[in-house]
Scaffold this motif. Structure first.
Motif, PDB file in Angstrom:
ATOM      1  N   GLU A  24       3.863  -0.377  -5.573  1.00 30.19           N
ATOM      2  CA  GLU A  24       2.796   0.461  -5.033  1.00 30.19           C
ATOM      3  C   GLU A  24       2.020   1.056  -6.206  1.00 30.19           C
ATOM      4  N   ALA A  25       0.703   1.022  -6.123  1.00 34.17           N
ATOM      5  CA  ALA A  25      -0.141   1.604  -7.173  1.00 34.17           C
ATOM      6  C   ALA A  25      -0.009   3.122  -7.177  1.00 34.17           C
ATOM      7  N   THR A  26       0.003   3.699  -8.368  1.00 35.14           N
ATOM      8  CA  THR A  26      -0.004   5.157  -8.490  1.00 35.14           C
ATOM      9  C   THR A  26      -1.337   5.655  -9.023  1.00 35.14           C
ATOM     10  N   LYS A  66       0.825  -1.215   0.000  1.00 32.95           N
ATOM     11  CA  LYS A  66       0.000   0.000   0.000  1.00 32.95           C
ATOM     12  C   LYS A  66       0.852   1.255   0.000  1.00 32.95           C
ATOM     13  N   ASP A  67       1.971   1.219   0.735  1.00 33.16           N
ATOM     14  CA  ASP A  67       2.806   2.401   0.895  1.00 33.16           C
ATOM     15  C   ASP A  67       4.264   2.000   0.687  1.00 33.16           C
ATOM     16  N   LEU A  68       4.820   2.413  -0.444  1.00 29.67           N
ATOM     17  CA  LEU A  68       6.177   2.003  -0.808  1.00 29.67           C
ATOM     18  C   LEU A  68       7.215   2.499   0.198  1.00 29.67           C
ATOM     19  N   GLU A  69       7.081   3.732   0.669  1.00 26.65           N
ATOM     20  CA  GLU A  69       8.081   4.271   1.604  1.00 26.65           C
ATOM     21  C   GLU A  69       8.083   3.503   2.928  1.00 26.65           C
ATOM     22  N   VAL A  70       6.903   3.192   3.445  1.00 23.18           N
ATOM     23  CA  VAL A  70       6.812   2.408   4.682  1.00 23.18           C
ATOM     24  C   VAL A  70       7.392   1.016   4.460  1.00 23.18           C
ATOM     25  N   SER A  71       7.056   0.410   3.344  1.00 23.82           N
ATOM     26  CA  SER A  71       7.549  -0.937   3.040  1.00 23.82           C
ATOM     27  C   SER A  71       9.049  -0.948   2.775  1.00 23.82           C
TER      28      SER A  71
END
Length: 134
Positions: free
Chosen positions: A56-58, A12-17
Motif C-alpha cells: 500500500e502506498a504511504t 489501495k487499502d492494506l487493512e482491507v486487503s
C-alpha cells in the motif's frame, strides 16, 4: 535466479486487503512493515513455500501510488531470489536488460533489492532479492 521469492500485489487499502488474504489463505500475515524509502507499507503472507507481498502506498508520489493510479490494484511485480545480487545485476546488464537501480537498496523482509525495467521483460516488473545476512 534460484526461485520465485514472492509475488507483489499493489493494493489501495492494506487493512482491507489483509482481511481478504487472511480469509483466502486461512492464516494472518506473518509480517508487516513500512519501507519509508519506497513510500510503502507491506504485509507478507505464506502459502506453502510461496509468499505474497501486499503493498500500500504511504505517499501520493510513491511507485505503488503511481501504479494503482495508472493500472489499478493487482499484480505489481514478481521477485526472484538470487545468491549474489551484484553479480546478477552485472549478468543481466550484459544480457541487455535495463536495471532500474544498479546499486541494490534495502527492501522489505530483510532483503537487498533491485528492479528490471518491465519494457525489457514483456511488461513484467522483475525484482531481484538477496537475503541480508547480519
Amino acid at each position: 535466479m534460484r526461485k520465485i521469492e514472492h509475488i507483489g500485489i499493489a493494493v489501495k487499502d492494506l487493512e482491507v486487503s489483509n482481511v481478504i488474504f487472511e480469509k483466502l489463505f486461512g492464516a494472518p500475515a506473518y509480517k508487516q512493515e513500512e519501507v519509508a524509502s519506497e513510500g510503502v507499507k507491506t504485509s507478507f503472507f505464506r502459502n506453502g513455500p510461496n509468499k505474497i507481498e501486499l503493498l500500500e502506498a504511504t505517499t501520493p508520489d510513491s511507485p505503488i501510488a503511481k501504479f494503482i493510479e495508472k493500472k489499478g490494484e493487482g499484480i505489481h511485480h514478481i521477485a526472484f531470489d538470487v545468491e549474489d545480487i551484484v553479480s546478477e545485476i552485472a549478468r543481466l546488464k550484459s544480457e541487455g536488460f535495463t536495471v532500474l537501480n544498479e546499486t541494490p537498496k534495502r527492501g522489505a523482509d530483510n532483503k537487498l533489492v533491485a528492479f528490471l525495467h518491465p519494457k525489457g521483460t514483456n511488461g513484467v516488473l522483475v525484482e531481484l532479492c538477496q537475503e541480508i545476512l547480519e
